[in-house]
Design a protein around this motif. Structure first.
Motif, PDB file in Angstrom:
ATOM      1  N   TRP A  82      -5.489  -5.193   6.606  1.00  0.00           N
ATOM      2  CA  TRP A  82      -4.616  -5.368   7.765  1.00  0.00           C
ATOM      3  C   TRP A  82      -4.378  -4.018   8.428  1.00  0.00           C
ATOM      4  CZ3 TRP A  82      -0.036  -8.830   5.631  1.00  0.00           C
ATOM      5  CH2 TRP A  82      -0.546 -10.104   5.305  1.00  0.00           C
ATOM      6  N   LEU A  90      -2.019  -2.531  11.322  1.00  0.00           N
ATOM      7  CA  LEU A  90      -0.800  -2.996  11.995  1.00  0.00           C
ATOM      8  C   LEU A  90      -0.158  -1.885  12.797  1.00  0.00           C
ATOM      9  CD1 LEU A  90       0.654  -4.953   8.944  1.00  0.00           C
ATOM     10  CD2 LEU A  90      -0.758  -5.838  10.803  1.00  0.00           C
ATOM     11  N   LEU A 150       2.772 -12.166  13.665  1.00  0.00           N
ATOM     12  CA  LEU A 150       2.490 -11.648  12.325  1.00  0.00           C
ATOM     13  C   LEU A 150       1.992 -12.742  11.387  1.00  0.00           C
ATOM     14  CD1 LEU A 150       5.543  -9.245  11.931  1.00  0.00           C
ATOM     15  CD2 LEU A 150       3.146  -8.618  12.323  1.00  0.00           C
ATOM     16  N   ALA A 189      -8.199  -7.399   9.948  1.00  0.00           N
ATOM     17  CA  ALA A 189      -7.297  -8.182  10.798  1.00  0.00           C
ATOM     18  C   ALA A 189      -6.382  -7.178  11.480  1.00  0.00           C
ATOM     19  CB  ALA A 189      -6.482  -9.170   9.976  1.00  0.00           C
ATOM     20  N   TYR A 190      -6.362  -7.207  12.812  1.00  0.00           N
ATOM     21  CA  TYR A 190      -5.626  -6.208  13.586  1.00  0.00           C
ATOM     22  C   TYR A 190      -4.413  -6.834  14.241  1.00  0.00           C
ATOM     23  CZ  TYR A 190      -4.812  -2.769  17.361  1.00  0.00           C
ATOM     24  OH  TYR A 190      -4.253  -1.867  18.218  1.00  0.00           O
ATOM     25  N   GLY A 191      -3.239  -6.263  14.010  1.00  0.00           N
ATOM     26  CA  GLY A 191      -2.008  -6.701  14.652  1.00  0.00           C
ATOM     27  C   GLY A 191      -1.535  -5.624  15.611  1.00  0.00           C
ATOM     28  N   THR A 206      -5.858 -15.400   8.543  1.00  0.00           N
ATOM     29  CA  THR A 206      -7.170 -14.801   8.818  1.00  0.00           C
ATOM     30  C   THR A 206      -8.053 -14.740   7.584  1.00  0.00           C
ATOM     31  OG1 THR A 206      -6.442 -12.527   8.357  1.00  0.00           O
ATOM     32  CG2 THR A 206      -6.171 -13.337  10.627  1.00  0.00           C
ATOM     33  N   ARG A 233      -0.041 -14.906  12.065  1.00  0.00           N
ATOM     34  CA  ARG A 233      -1.488 -15.028  12.265  1.00  0.00           C
ATOM     35  C   ARG A 233      -2.266 -14.265  11.206  1.00  0.00           C
ATOM     36  NH1 ARG A 233      -3.888 -12.972  16.839  1.00  0.00           N
ATOM     37  NH2 ARG A 233      -2.262 -11.406  17.024  1.00  0.00           N
ATOM     38  N   LEU A 234      -1.716 -13.134  10.758  1.00  0.00           N
ATOM     39  CA  LEU A 234      -2.398 -12.357   9.722  1.00  0.00           C
ATOM     40  C   LEU A 234      -2.649 -13.184   8.478  1.00  0.00           C
ATOM     41  CD1 LEU A 234      -0.244  -9.119   9.987  1.00  0.00           C
ATOM     42  CD2 LEU A 234      -2.616  -9.352  10.763  1.00  0.00           C
ATOM     43  N   ALA A 252      -3.299  -2.514   3.468  1.00  0.00           N
ATOM     44  CA  ALA A 252      -2.648  -2.465   4.780  1.00  0.00           C
ATOM     45  C   ALA A 252      -2.500  -1.029   5.238  1.00  0.00           C
ATOM     46  CB  ALA A 252      -1.285  -3.148   4.728  1.00  0.00           C
ATOM     47  N   HIS A 269       0.259  -9.596  -0.050  1.00  0.00           N
ATOM     48  CA  HIS A 269      -1.121  -9.350   0.371  1.00  0.00           C
ATOM     49  C   HIS A 269      -1.787  -8.297  -0.506  1.00  0.00           C
ATOM     50  CE1 HIS A 269      -4.550  -8.962   3.021  1.00  0.00           C
ATOM     51  NE2 HIS A 269      -4.289  -7.677   3.207  1.00  0.00           N
TER      52      HIS A 269
END
Length: 207
Positions: A138, A140, A127, A67-69, A133, A129-130, A169, A162
Motif C-alpha cells: 500500500w 498512501l 480507504l 495499491a495507491y491511495g 484490491t 477500497r484498499l 505500507a 494488513h
C-alpha cells in the motif's frame, strides 16, 4: 515480497525534487515518509505507483503489487457505498466487500450514494477500497485527511492487520498513527531545483 528503491531521482513539472533516494520495504513492514509540505513526498509516491516516470534510478517490486491511495477518494458519486466497493472488487477480481464495509464502519451506509456522504465518510470509503484490491504493498498519501479520531483508529487497525498478514505500507503522513513503523525523511534527498530533468520526463503537472 519487497519494494526496493535504488538511487532514485523524481521530478515535478520537469524539475527534479528528490534525488539519490534508496530504501527497502519488506513484508510485514510500515515505513512513514516525512518531510515538509512540497518536499516531494507525493511525487515520490506517484513515481513508485507507476503514474509518472523516474528521472533516474531503479524501482524493483513484484508485478501488480501496488495499491495507491491518493488525495482524491476515487469514488463514483452516483453509485452507493456498496456499489463503489463492488466495482473495485470486480476490477481486482477479489469479490467480497463485506469485510471492508465492516472494518471501515460503513455497513450502515452501504446503500447511500457516495455523493451524499460527508468528507470523512468519503475518505473511509476511499480507504476501504484498499481492502478489496488484494495488493500486498500500500502506498498512501496523507490517508487520514478528513478523518475523525475514531476513524483514524479504524484505519490504523486496518494497516496493522494488513502487515500482520504479510503486506507492507509506505505512508506519507504528519500524524502519529500509533503504528510500529520506520521513518524515512526525504529532506536530505532534496534535489538541486536549478537543474532541469531530461527531455521527455515531464510529469503530473502537465497531465
Amino acid at each position: 515480497m519487497e519494494l526496493i528503491v535504488r538511487d532514485l531521482t523524481v521530478a515535478r513539472g520537469g524539475v527534479p525534487v528528490l534525488e539519490g533516494l534508496g530504501f527497502t520495504l519488506g513484508a510485514g513492514e510500515v515505513l512513514v515518509l516525512r518531510g515538509p509540505n512540497g518536499s516531494g513526498k507525493t511525487t515520490l509516491l506517484r513515481t513508485l505507483a507507476g503514474l509518472q516516470p523516474a528521472v533516474a534510478g531503479e524501482v524493483s517490486l513484484p508485478p501488480e503489487a501496488i495499491a495507491y491511495g491518493a488525495h482524491a477518494d476515487g469514488l463514483k458519486a452516483q453509485l452507493s457505498v456498496a456499489e463503489n466497493l463492488a466495482f473495485w472488487a470486480s476490477v481486482y477480481a477479489t469479490g467480497d466487500i463485506e469485510d471492508a464495509l465492516t472494518r471501515m464502519n460503513l455497513l450502515g451506509l452501504r446503500d447511500r450514494p457516495a455523493a451524499n456522504l460527508s468528507a470523512g465518510q468519503k475518505r473511509r470509503l476511499g480507504l476501504a477500497r484498499l481492502l478489496v484490491t488484494g495488493r500486498p504493498i500500500w502506498l498512501l498519501d496523507e490517508p487520514t485527511v478528513s478523518l475523525d479520531t475514531a476513524s483514524v483508529a479504524l484505519f490504523a487497525s486496518c494497516v496493522r492487520a494488513h502487515v500482520a498478514g504479510g503486506g507492507a505500507a509506505l505512508i506519507a503522513t504528519h500524524i502519529d498513527l500509533g503504528l510500529e513503523a520506520g521513518i524515512f525523511d526525504v529532506t536530505p534527498f532534496k534535489a538541486d531545483p536549478t537543474r532541469a530533468a531530461e527531455p521527455g520526463s515531464f510529469d503530473e503537472a502537465f497531465l
